[in-house]
Design a protein around this motif. Structure first.
Motif, PDB file in Angstrom:
ATOM      1  N   GLY A  15       0.802  -1.351   0.023  1.00 40.94           N
ATOM      2  CA  GLY A  15       0.056   0.113   0.001  1.00 40.94           C
ATOM      3  C   GLY A  15       0.688   0.993   0.119  1.00 40.94           C
ATOM      4  O   GLY A  15       0.567   2.272  -0.597  1.00 40.94           O
ATOM      5  N   ALA A  16       2.007   1.341   0.629  1.00 44.64           N
ATOM      6  CA  ALA A  16       2.692   2.210   0.803  1.00 44.64           C
ATOM      7  C   ALA A  16       3.512   2.531  -0.458  1.00 44.64           C
ATOM      8  O   ALA A  16       3.531   3.858  -0.914  1.00 44.64           O
ATOM      9  CB  ALA A  16       3.799   2.311   1.918  1.00 44.64           C
ATOM     10  N   VAL A  58     -13.536   6.861  -2.875  1.00 46.11           N
ATOM     11  CA  VAL A  58     -13.806   6.246  -4.092  1.00 46.11           C
ATOM     12  C   VAL A  58     -13.423   4.649  -3.427  1.00 46.11           C
ATOM     13  O   VAL A  58     -14.462   3.727  -3.766  1.00 46.11           O
ATOM     14  CB  VAL A  58     -12.956   6.507  -5.119  1.00 46.11           C
ATOM     15  CG1 VAL A  58     -13.158   5.705  -6.346  1.00 46.11           C
ATOM     16  CG2 VAL A  58     -13.258   8.083  -5.695  1.00 46.11           C
ATOM     17  N   ASN A  59     -12.267   4.231  -2.955  1.00 39.65           N
ATOM     18  CA  ASN A  59     -11.962   2.978  -2.786  1.00 39.65           C
ATOM     19  C   ASN A  59     -12.927   2.162  -1.717  1.00 39.65           C
ATOM     20  O   ASN A  59     -13.440   1.292  -2.188  1.00 39.65           O
ATOM     21  CB  ASN A  59     -10.441   2.680  -2.183  1.00 39.65           C
ATOM     22  CG  ASN A  59      -9.522   2.912  -3.388  1.00 39.65           C
ATOM     23  OD1 ASN A  59      -9.670   2.298  -4.501  1.00 39.65           O
ATOM     24  ND2 ASN A  59      -8.371   3.327  -2.804  1.00 39.65           N
ATOM     25  N   PHE A  60     -13.099   3.065  -0.646  1.00 40.63           N
ATOM     26  CA  PHE A  60     -14.006   2.373   0.244  1.00 40.63           C
ATOM     27  C   PHE A  60     -15.655   2.376  -0.223  1.00 40.63           C
ATOM     28  O   PHE A  60     -16.372   1.334   0.118  1.00 40.63           O
ATOM     29  CB  PHE A  60     -13.998   3.252   1.307  1.00 40.63           C
ATOM     30  CG  PHE A  60     -14.904   2.740   2.687  1.00 40.63           C
ATOM     31  CD1 PHE A  60     -14.334   1.967   3.349  1.00 40.63           C
ATOM     32  CD2 PHE A  60     -16.177   3.107   3.003  1.00 40.63           C
ATOM     33  CE1 PHE A  60     -15.145   1.319   4.407  1.00 40.63           C
ATOM     34  CE2 PHE A  60     -16.900   2.652   4.020  1.00 40.63           C
ATOM     35  CZ  PHE A  60     -16.468   1.602   5.038  1.00 40.63           C
ATOM     36  N   SER A  61     -15.959   3.203  -1.102  1.00 40.16           N
ATOM     37  CA  SER A  61     -17.623   3.061  -1.741  1.00 40.16           C
ATOM     38  C   SER A  61     -17.443   1.858  -2.586  1.00 40.16           C
ATOM     39  O   SER A  61     -18.432   1.051  -2.445  1.00 40.16           O
ATOM     40  CB  SER A  61     -17.636   4.315  -2.371  1.00 40.16           C
ATOM     41  OG  SER A  61     -17.608   5.363  -1.631  1.00 40.16           O
ATOM     42  N   MET A  62     -16.434   1.613  -3.334  1.00 42.15           N
ATOM     43  CA  MET A  62     -16.392   0.485  -4.252  1.00 42.15           C
ATOM     44  C   MET A  62     -16.458  -0.751  -3.497  1.00 42.15           C
ATOM     45  O   MET A  62     -17.060  -1.873  -3.763  1.00 42.15           O
ATOM     46  CB  MET A  62     -15.370   0.649  -5.389  1.00 42.15           C
ATOM     47  CG  MET A  62     -15.267   1.808  -6.215  1.00 42.15           C
ATOM     48  SD  MET A  62     -16.591   1.777  -7.430  1.00 42.15           S
ATOM     49  CE  MET A  62     -15.935   3.101  -8.429  1.00 42.15           C
ATOM     50  N   ILE A  82      -6.011  -0.081   1.290  1.00 43.19           N
ATOM     51  CA  ILE A  82      -6.047   1.217   0.661  1.00 43.19           C
ATOM     52  C   ILE A  82      -6.037   2.397   1.540  1.00 43.19           C
ATOM     53  O   ILE A  82      -5.494   3.321   1.336  1.00 43.19           O
ATOM     54  CB  ILE A  82      -7.595   1.205  -0.020  1.00 43.19           C
ATOM     55  CG1 ILE A  82      -8.637   0.980   1.163  1.00 43.19           C
ATOM     56  CG2 ILE A  82      -7.973   0.237  -0.774  1.00 43.19           C
ATOM     57  CD1 ILE A  82     -10.227   1.033   0.769  1.00 43.19           C
ATOM     58  N   THR A  83      -6.172   2.146   2.830  1.00 41.55           N
ATOM     59  CA  THR A  83      -5.582   3.122   3.907  1.00 41.55           C
ATOM     60  C   THR A  83      -4.426   3.517   4.089  1.00 41.55           C
ATOM     61  O   THR A  83      -4.123   4.673   4.049  1.00 41.55           O
ATOM     62  CB  THR A  83      -6.356   2.686   5.260  1.00 41.55           C
ATOM     63  OG1 THR A  83      -7.719   2.478   5.308  1.00 41.55           O
ATOM     64  CG2 THR A  83      -5.943   3.814   6.597  1.00 41.55           C
ATOM     65  N   MET A  84      -3.562   2.520   3.870  1.00 42.10           N
ATOM     66  CA  MET A  84      -2.024   2.963   3.809  1.00 42.10           C
ATOM     67  C   MET A  84      -1.803   3.426   2.817  1.00 42.10           C
ATOM     68  O   MET A  84      -0.884   4.635   2.498  1.00 42.10           O
ATOM     69  CB  MET A  84      -1.226   1.349   3.829  1.00 42.10           C
ATOM     70  CG  MET A  84       0.201   1.571   3.917  1.00 42.10           C
ATOM     71  SD  MET A  84       0.707   2.455   5.730  1.00 42.10           S
ATOM     72  CE  MET A  84       2.307   2.851   5.421  1.00 42.10           C
ATOM     73  N   VAL A 126      -5.238  -9.351  -1.744  1.00 44.70           N
ATOM     74  CA  VAL A 126      -5.693  -8.353  -1.451  1.00 44.70           C
ATOM     75  C   VAL A 126      -5.826  -7.200  -2.833  1.00 44.70           C
ATOM     76  O   VAL A 126      -4.889  -7.202  -3.409  1.00 44.70           O
ATOM     77  CB  VAL A 126      -4.782  -7.391  -0.263  1.00 44.70           C
ATOM     78  CG1 VAL A 126      -5.478  -6.270   0.098  1.00 44.70           C
ATOM     79  CG2 VAL A 126      -4.631  -8.508   0.831  1.00 44.70           C
ATOM     80  N   SER A 127      -6.991  -6.802  -2.910  1.00 44.56           N
ATOM     81  CA  SER A 127      -7.286  -6.030  -3.843  1.00 44.56           C
ATOM     82  C   SER A 127      -6.815  -4.497  -3.620  1.00 44.56           C
ATOM     83  O   SER A 127      -6.399  -4.151  -2.564  1.00 44.56           O
ATOM     84  CB  SER A 127      -8.858  -5.822  -4.228  1.00 44.56           C
ATOM     85  OG  SER A 127      -9.160  -4.732  -5.027  1.00 44.56           O
ATOM     86  N   ASN A 128      -6.351  -3.855  -4.535  1.00 45.61           N
ATOM     87  CA  ASN A 128      -5.755  -2.475  -4.662  1.00 45.61           C
ATOM     88  C   ASN A 128      -7.093  -1.485  -4.590  1.00 45.61           C
ATOM     89  O   ASN A 128      -7.024  -0.527  -4.594  1.00 45.61           O
ATOM     90  CB  ASN A 128      -4.912  -2.132  -5.390  1.00 45.61           C
ATOM     91  CG  ASN A 128      -5.463  -2.168  -6.934  1.00 45.61           C
ATOM     92  OD1 ASN A 128      -6.172  -3.042  -7.613  1.00 45.61           O
ATOM     93  ND2 ASN A 128      -5.255  -0.989  -7.683  1.00 45.61           N
TER      94      ASN A 128
END
Length: 204
Positions: A15-16, A58-62, A82-84, A126-128
């Motif tokens: 993620g980083a 956007v990521n969280f909504s999807m 996605i948070t990272m 893990v999805s991006n």
């Protein structure tokens, strides 16, 4: 516990690295990193929302769409990733400056870091995030590989972003996608720790 710690470290690192590529190299040039990145750029353009926060929204909504298809564990790990990524984007955009920017250098470096980060995430199943989740849902329902729906969704977002901001964006976006997806394949073929297999599976 050891498996959990290793997986957590790899997800955070992936993620980083994704955030580094986007926040330091791609987003400052308004280059979408994918469908979610394109939507994030539009949210920044229209409403002044920071790129990192816009991408997380956007990521969280999807991702909420994917919980019924892939299960809670998939969603929780993807939220970590996605948070990272979003935290990294905020950090690099606000704390690191690149003097004498060169568009092509930024494009290449950003795409390399982006692809490496996504590859590390995908090796851990893990999805991006973003439209990748939608593509996986479509692929799961139609029993096809996710690449084709992902490509078409990204192309649509790139086209809309280019129409609103600048037409050169679509060329840069396609170039970035080509480089980053090559890196995704390369990383996925490397021999290093992965906690689970690579097969995307719909939850039982």
């Amino acid at each position: 516990m050891k498996q959990f710690m290793i997986k957590n470290a790899l997800v955070l690192t992936g993620g980083a690295m994704q955030g580094l590529g986007m926040g330091l190299f791609l987003f400052p040039n308004s280059i979408p990193s994918g469908g979610a990145g394109g939507i994030a750029i539009l949210l920044n353009y229209w409403f002044g929302i920071s790129d990192g926060l816009a991408l997380w929204i956007v990521n969280f909504s999807m991702l909420l769409l994917g919980v019924n298809y892939f299960g809670k564990r998939f969603v929780l790990w993807t939220i970590v990733g996605i948070t990272m990524t979003s935290v990294s984007i905020e950090f690099f955009e606000q704390s690191v400056s690149v003097p004498d920017r060169n568009l092509m250098v930024d494009l290449i470096l950003g795409s390399v870091f982006l692809g490496t980060g996504i590859g590390m995430l995908m090796r851990q199943e893990v999805s991006n995030g973003g439209v990748g989740v939608v593509a996986l849902i479509i692929a799961s329902g139609r029993e096809i590989l996710p690449g084709k729906p992902l490509f078409y969704i990204n192309c649509l977002v790139f086209l809309i972003t280019a129409m609103i901001i600048d037409w050169k964006i679509i060329l840069l976006a396609f170039a970035s996608q080509w480089i980053s997806t090559k890196l995704v394949d390369y990383v996925c073929n490397l021999t290093f720790h992965q906690a689970y297999t690579l097969g995307w599976r719909k939850k039982p």
